[in-house]
Scaffold this motif. Sequence first.
Motif, mmCIF file in Angstrom:
data_model
loop_
_atom_site.group_PDB
_atom_site.id
_atom_site.type_symbol
_atom_site.label_atom_id
_atom_site.label_comp_id
_atom_site.label_asym_id
_atom_site.label_seq_id
_atom_site.Cartn_x
_atom_site.Cartn_y
_atom_site.Cartn_z
ATOM 1 N N GLU A 1 0.826 -1.217 0.000
ATOM 2 C CA GLU A 1 0.000 0.000 0.000
ATOM 3 C C GLU A 1 0.856 1.262 0.000
ATOM 4 O OE1 GLU A 1 -3.713 1.820 2.650
ATOM 5 O OE2 GLU A 1 -3.081 -0.269 2.901
ATOM 6 N N ALA A 2 1.987 1.201 0.689
ATOM 7 C CA ALA A 2 2.899 2.346 0.773
ATOM 8 C C ALA A 2 4.316 1.813 0.573
ATOM 9 C CB ALA A 2 2.770 3.046 2.128
ATOM 10 N N PRO A 3 4.792 1.745 -0.666
ATOM 11 C CA PRO A 3 6.083 1.105 -0.960
ATOM 12 C C PRO A 3 7.255 1.757 -0.216
ATOM 13 C CG PRO A 3 4.836 1.465 -2.974
ATOM 14 C CD PRO A 3 4.113 2.201 -1.890
ATOM 15 N N PHE A 4 8.294 0.942 -0.008
ATOM 16 C CA PHE A 4 9.525 1.475 0.560
ATOM 17 C C PHE A 4 10.088 2.534 -0.377
ATOM 18 C CE2 PHE A 4 9.494 -2.645 2.811
ATOM 19 C CZ PHE A 4 9.796 -2.208 4.104
ATOM 20 N N ARG A 5 10.734 3.543 0.226
ATOM 21 C CA ARG A 5 11.379 4.586 -0.556
ATOM 22 C C ARG A 5 12.558 5.174 0.222
ATOM 23 N NH1 ARG A 5 6.503 7.394 0.985
ATOM 24 N NH2 ARG A 5 5.565 5.474 0.199
ATOM 25 N N HIS A 6 13.508 5.766 -0.514
ATOM 26 C CA HIS A 6 14.647 6.423 0.115
ATOM 27 C C HIS A 6 14.329 7.915 0.202
ATOM 28 C CE1 HIS A 6 17.512 3.036 0.097
ATOM 29 N NE2 HIS A 6 16.850 2.659 -0.982
ATOM 30 N N MET A 7 14.013 8.373 1.385
ATOM 31 C CA MET A 7 13.743 9.792 1.580
ATOM 32 C C MET A 7 15.061 10.557 1.629
ATOM 33 S SD MET A 7 10.534 9.918 4.232
ATOM 34 C CE MET A 7 8.960 9.192 3.765
ATOM 35 N N THR B 1 9.136 3.033 5.050
ATOM 36 C CA THR B 1 7.723 3.318 4.865
ATOM 37 C C THR B 1 7.113 3.407 6.261
ATOM 38 O OG1 THR B 1 5.671 2.679 3.738
ATOM 39 C CG2 THR B 1 7.003 0.890 4.652
ATOM 40 N N ASN B 2 5.815 3.629 6.335
ATOM 41 C CA ASN B 2 5.158 3.837 7.619
ATOM 42 C C ASN B 2 3.787 3.185 7.649
ATOM 43 O OD1 ASN B 2 6.748 6.161 9.190
ATOM 44 N ND2 ASN B 2 6.715 6.763 7.035
ATOM 45 N N CYS B 3 3.297 2.994 8.856
ATOM 46 C CA CYS B 3 1.908 2.596 9.052
ATOM 47 C C CYS B 3 1.434 3.169 10.385
ATOM 48 C CB CYS B 3 1.729 1.082 9.003
ATOM 49 S SG CYS B 3 2.668 0.167 10.242
ATOM 50 N N GLY B 4 0.117 3.235 10.540
ATOM 51 C CA GLY B 4 -0.453 3.820 11.748
ATOM 52 C C GLY B 4 -1.113 5.150 11.452
ATOM 53 N N ASP B 5 -1.551 5.833 12.488
ATOM 54 C CA ASP B 5 -2.209 7.126 12.322
ATOM 55 C C ASP B 5 -1.251 8.195 11.816
ATOM 56 O OD1 ASP B 5 -4.549 5.997 13.300
ATOM 57 O OD2 ASP B 5 -4.201 6.671 15.354
ATOM 58 N N PHE B 6 0.031 8.042 12.147
ATOM 59 C CA PHE B 6 1.040 9.011 11.743
ATOM 60 C C PHE B 6 2.220 8.292 11.095
ATOM 61 C CE2 PHE B 6 -1.159 10.866 15.358
ATOM 62 C CZ PHE B 6 -1.437 12.162 14.922
ATOM 63 N N GLY B 7 2.860 8.957 10.128
ATOM 64 C CA GLY B 7 4.055 8.431 9.505
ATOM 65 C C GLY B 7 5.160 9.462 9.533
ATOM 66 N N TRP C 1 -1.655 6.924 5.673
ATOM 67 C CA TRP C 1 -0.748 5.788 5.784
ATOM 68 C C TRP C 1 -1.550 4.518 6.078
ATOM 69 C CZ3 TRP C 1 4.085 6.354 4.254
ATOM 70 C CH2 TRP C 1 4.700 7.606 4.338
ATOM 71 N N PRO C 2 -1.064 3.355 5.693
ATOM 72 C CA PRO C 2 -1.780 2.107 5.993
ATOM 73 C C PRO C 2 -2.005 1.964 7.499
ATOM 74 C CG PRO C 2 0.053 1.698 4.487
ATOM 75 C CD PRO C 2 0.196 3.102 4.957
ATOM 76 N N ALA C 3 -3.089 1.291 7.847
ATOM 77 C CA ALA C 3 -3.363 1.021 9.258
ATOM 78 C C ALA C 3 -2.252 0.144 9.833
ATOM 79 C CB ALA C 3 -4.711 0.326 9.405
ATOM 80 N N MET C 4 -1.974 0.329 11.112
ATOM 81 C CA MET C 4 -0.957 -0.497 11.754
ATOM 82 C C MET C 4 -1.487 -1.921 11.906
ATOM 83 S SD MET C 4 1.007 -0.055 15.445
ATOM 84 C CE MET C 4 1.282 1.698 15.151
ATOM 85 N N PRO C 5 -0.778 -2.917 11.397
ATOM 86 C CA PRO C 5 -1.238 -4.300 11.554
ATOM 87 C C PRO C 5 -1.427 -4.666 13.028
ATOM 88 C CG PRO C 5 0.519 -4.193 9.925
ATOM 89 C CD PRO C 5 0.449 -2.840 10.582
ATOM 90 N N GLU C 6 -2.420 -5.478 13.287
ATOM 91 C CA GLU C 6 -2.716 -5.869 14.670
ATOM 92 C C GLU C 6 -1.512 -6.540 15.331
ATOM 93 O OE1 GLU C 6 -5.931 -8.619 17.175
ATOM 94 O OE2 GLU C 6 -6.158 -8.326 15.009
ATOM 95 N N VAL D 1 8.848 1.771 9.399
ATOM 96 C CA VAL D 1 9.390 0.490 8.944
ATOM 97 C C VAL D 1 10.615 0.761 8.080
ATOM 98 C CG1 VAL D 1 8.897 -1.701 7.814
ATOM 99 C CG2 VAL D 1 7.035 -0.416 8.895
ATOM 100 N N ASN D 2 11.778 0.245 8.488
ATOM 101 C CA ASN D 2 13.023 0.440 7.759
ATOM 102 C C ASN D 2 13.468 -0.855 7.092
ATOM 103 O OD1 ASN D 2 13.541 3.187 8.435
ATOM 104 N ND2 ASN D 2 14.221 2.547 10.463
#
Length: 219
Positions: free
Chosen positions: A49-55, A68-74, A95-100, A125-126
């Motif tokens: 849903e949100a691919p890895f990227r080099h910021m 990449t990130n997940c949760g309410d904030f990234g 951002w994608p929801a944080m997996p349970e 997520v790194n």
Amino acid sequence: MGTSLNLFNDEETAQTGRERIGAQSVVLRGYALPAARALLAGVDAVRREAPFRHMVTPGGLPMSVALTNCGDFGWTSDARGYRYTREDPRTGLPWPAMPEAFDTLAREAALAAGFPGFAPDACLVNRYQPGSRLSLHQDKDERDYDAPIVSVSLGMPAVFLFGGHERGDKAVHVPLFHGDVVVWGGVDRLRYHGVLPLKDRPHPTLGSVRINFTIRKAG
């Protein structure tokens, strides 16, 4: 800090137990192993849903670690600086929801480390590959520092640098392996930390990749 653990450790050979690295900082050896498959499935769902990227840093330098990130904030970084956002800057979507599995592990690990009531809302997520590194830094983009940070390692081994409250303080070298979880907070919350350049020591399942995610209370 020494270890007798084989560099090619897996679920069958992993070390377990608690290793204190600071007044309110611990390594929970092998803590994530029972949930490893669910955690990796969660990583796969997030990156689709949100691919890895080099910021890039505010100074314009590309980061060696893909994220990449997940949760309410990234957590994001660009010329405007480091910050948390509710939307993926690439898509403008949340951002994608944080997996349970992430949320459950983080709450349980925090409790095991002496931080009850942890309610995470962000997960960075790194993805490390051979040569990737993370410079010494403080995690201080969160709104308050009452909540701990829970850091989960999967895949290739790495050397975690855990320093003091000043950049020039000597850092302890802490080897981390597949399934290890580091939790720090309280008086240690703003200690500098980083990761030495990864050596190519493939993991039996993930190969030449290390996945690390740090779960926090950002908002």
